[in-house]
Motif scaffolding. Structure first.
Motif, PDB file in Angstrom:
ATOM      1  N   ILE A 271       0.848  -1.191   0.000  1.00  0.00           N
ATOM      2  CA  ILE A 271       0.000   0.000   0.000  1.00  0.00           C
ATOM      3  C   ILE A 271       0.887   1.246   0.000  1.00  0.00           C
ATOM      4  O   ILE A 271       1.841   1.338   0.776  1.00  0.00           O
ATOM      5  CB  ILE A 271      -0.927  -0.005   1.233  1.00  0.00           C
ATOM      6  N   HIS A 272       0.553   2.199  -0.856  1.00  0.00           N
ATOM      7  CA  HIS A 272       1.356   3.417  -0.989  1.00  0.00           C
ATOM      8  C   HIS A 272       1.319   4.226   0.323  1.00  0.00           C
ATOM      9  O   HIS A 272       0.251   4.375   0.948  1.00  0.00           O
ATOM     10  CB  HIS A 272       0.811   4.278  -2.132  1.00  0.00           C
ATOM     11  N   PRO A 273       2.473   4.761   0.762  1.00  0.00           N
ATOM     12  CA  PRO A 273       2.531   5.536   2.021  1.00  0.00           C
ATOM     13  C   PRO A 273       1.542   6.701   2.077  1.00  0.00           C
ATOM     14  O   PRO A 273       1.018   7.026   3.141  1.00  0.00           O
ATOM     15  CB  PRO A 273       3.978   6.046   2.050  1.00  0.00           C
ATOM     16  N   LYS A 274       1.259   7.329   0.920  1.00  0.00           N
ATOM     17  CA  LYS A 274       0.310   8.442   0.894  1.00  0.00           C
ATOM     18  C   LYS A 274      -1.099   7.986   1.288  1.00  0.00           C
ATOM     19  O   LYS A 274      -1.832   8.700   1.973  1.00  0.00           O
ATOM     20  CB  LYS A 274       0.272   9.079  -0.507  1.00  0.00           C
ATOM     21  N   ILE A 275      -1.458   6.776   0.830  1.00  0.00           N
ATOM     22  CA  ILE A 275      -2.790   6.234   1.159  1.00  0.00           C
ATOM     23  C   ILE A 275      -2.853   5.887   2.642  1.00  0.00           C
ATOM     24  O   ILE A 275      -3.888   6.095   3.297  1.00  0.00           O
ATOM     25  CB  ILE A 275      -3.103   4.998   0.280  1.00  0.00           C
TER      26      ILE A 275
ATOM     27  N   ILE B 209     -11.674   6.101   1.191  1.00  0.00           N
ATOM     28  CA  ILE B 209     -10.317   5.537   1.093  1.00  0.00           C
ATOM     29  C   ILE B 209     -10.153   4.485   0.001  1.00  0.00           C
ATOM     30  O   ILE B 209      -9.034   4.069  -0.310  1.00  0.00           O
ATOM     31  CB  ILE B 209      -9.909   4.929   2.459  1.00  0.00           C
ATOM     32  N   GLY B 210     -11.255   4.030  -0.613  1.00  0.00           N
ATOM     33  CA  GLY B 210     -11.146   3.005  -1.641  1.00  0.00           C
ATOM     34  C   GLY B 210     -11.629   1.648  -1.164  1.00  0.00           C
ATOM     35  O   GLY B 210     -11.908   1.454   0.017  1.00  0.00           O
ATOM     36  N   PRO B 211     -11.707   0.663  -2.088  1.00  0.00           N
ATOM     37  CA  PRO B 211     -12.339  -0.623  -1.773  1.00  0.00           C
ATOM     38  C   PRO B 211     -11.436  -1.672  -1.111  1.00  0.00           C
ATOM     39  O   PRO B 211     -11.900  -2.769  -0.827  1.00  0.00           O
ATOM     40  CB  PRO B 211     -12.790  -1.117  -3.158  1.00  0.00           C
ATOM     41  N   ARG B 212     -10.170  -1.357  -0.897  1.00  0.00           N
ATOM     42  CA  ARG B 212      -9.273  -2.345  -0.305  1.00  0.00           C
ATOM     43  C   ARG B 212      -9.621  -2.548   1.169  1.00  0.00           C
ATOM     44  O   ARG B 212      -9.640  -1.592   1.955  1.00  0.00           O
ATOM     45  CB  ARG B 212      -7.829  -1.883  -0.445  1.00  0.00           C
ATOM     46  N   ALA B 213      -9.888  -3.794   1.544  1.00  0.00           N
ATOM     47  CA  ALA B 213     -10.420  -4.093   2.885  1.00  0.00           C
ATOM     48  C   ALA B 213      -9.486  -3.655   4.003  1.00  0.00           C
ATOM     49  O   ALA B 213      -9.940  -3.171   5.046  1.00  0.00           O
ATOM     50  CB  ALA B 213     -10.718  -5.591   3.001  1.00  0.00           C
ATOM     51  N   GLN B 214      -8.176  -3.830   3.812  1.00  0.00           N
ATOM     52  CA  GLN B 214      -7.232  -3.431   4.853  1.00  0.00           C
ATOM     53  C   GLN B 214      -7.344  -1.948   5.179  1.00  0.00           C
ATOM     54  O   GLN B 214      -7.056  -1.527   6.310  1.00  0.00           O
ATOM     55  CB  GLN B 214      -5.787  -3.736   4.420  1.00  0.00           C
ATOM     56  N   LEU B 215      -7.759  -1.151   4.192  1.00  0.00           N
ATOM     57  CA  LEU B 215      -7.855   0.296   4.375  1.00  0.00           C
ATOM     58  C   LEU B 215      -9.232   0.739   4.859  1.00  0.00           C
ATOM     59  O   LEU B 215      -9.346   1.555   5.772  1.00  0.00           O
ATOM     60  CB  LEU B 215      -7.526   0.998   3.053  1.00  0.00           C
TER      61      LEU B 215
END
Length: 336
Positions: free
Chosen positions: A2-6, A279-285
């Protein structure tokens, strides 16, 4: 990776949510039929309040706030899992019959079984879990086609059908019960936060801790289940096994929540959608954001509802529906 900015964006959103939650808790602590002056909150919290002030805050206000917040978190977890497992943005425990299954089980237990005050509170999540589980298994069975797999649209339609059928069962149960018990069931159905004691917090806390941490642990599996079934199988995922385990987690989480808050819908729908939009669809986020968002949404719905109309206010379930129903209609139109 995962990108640090995200990651930083997620941290900012989480920090902002914590701030919103603390402000809502602060407002909720001071508002109510027996209002507590805001400049007295700190002295009361440090044990320097009068007996009345401490009773209102520690025995009534804070337990209700804690229960509401925890239940909202649990509903958000359940909604996030169901949307990933079914690959349907409209999936939500209140919409597909899981809450109704819990309600019928609790009604049968409350109306026809001898109740012991000491164990009743701790049995409620267990009873709700088995009612929800039986309902979820039947919905899954009717939505599954051999050789094709789970049909997401069919699951929603089947869930709505079960919700209506279980509502009919609830009416039959209520019509044969005594008035005092009927009042309790009616309040439960409207989503009234009736669990207002620290023992209720202790009753649902273990369920919530286990389901939240387990869901976060399984977040990568949720990402894969959100993809098409051939892709998930292609990367080595045991789709049916993971679906079953995560469905059980969703049922346990929703059952724990509705056992003390009643039939509350739309929180499990709204929280994951808002988190994904941020934040987007990625579950970890999105999962940590969805969990806090669910707690905050139910907390603010209850805070507004209980202070809007005297003396008992408007149930949190009705306030949540007023917030969530328009968004559900929007999603439905968007899908069509």
């Amino acid at each position: 990776m995962i990108h640090p900015k995200i990651i930083r964006r997620q941290q900012v959103i989480l920090f902002a949510l914590v701030g919103l939650i603390l402000v809502t808790v602060l407002i909720g602590m001071g508002m109510g039929n027996a209002s507590v002056s805001y400049n007295r909150l700190l002295p009361i919290l440090f044990g320097q309040g009068t007996f009345k002030e401490e009773f209102v805050l520690f025995s009534i206000r804070l337990p209700r706030i804690a229960i509401t917040f925890l239940a909202g978190m649990a509903l958000a977890v359940s909604g996030a899992i169901l949307q990933a497992v079914t690959r349907n943005d409209l999936a939500e425990p209140g919409m597909i019959g899981i809450n109704s299954g819990a309600g019928v089980a609790i009604a049968i237990f409350f109306l026809f079984f001898p109740l012991d005050a000491g164990s009743f509170i701790y049995l409620l999540p267990v009873i709700a879990f088995f009612g929800s589980l039986l309902t979820a298994c039947l919905i899954y069975l009717f939505s599954y086609k051999k050789g094709v797999g789970l049909q997401p649209v069919q699951l929603i339609l089947t869930g709505v059908g079960f919700t209506m059928a279980l509502s009919g069962v609830m009416v039959v149960l209520i019509s044969s019960a005594e008035r005092r018990k009927v009042d309790f069931i009616v309040k439960w159905l409207s989503g009234n936060i009736w669990g207002n004691d620290w023992s209720f917090v202790l009753a649902i806390l273990p369920w919530l801790v286990i389901t939240i941490f387990f869901t976060l642990y399984k977040s990568n599996r949720l990402n894969l289940l959100g993809l098409s079934e051939p892709v998930a199988i292609g990367v080595g995922l045991s789709v049916q096994r993971e679906r079953f385990i995560l469905l059980l987690t969703a049922v346990a989480s929703a059952a724990a929540a509705v056992s003390v808050t009643g039939g509350i819908a739309f929180i499990g729908l709204l929280a994951p959608h808002l988190a994904k939009a941020l934040i987007g669809p990625r579950a970890q986020l999105f999962l940590p954001i969805a969990i806090l968002t669910g707690g905050w949404l139910l907390l603010i719905a209850d805070t507004i509802g209980r202070n809007l109309v005297d003396p008992e206010g408007i149930p949190a379930g009705i306030m949540a529906a007023l917030i969530g129903a328009p968004y559900f209609i929007y999603l439905l139109i968007k899908k069509v």
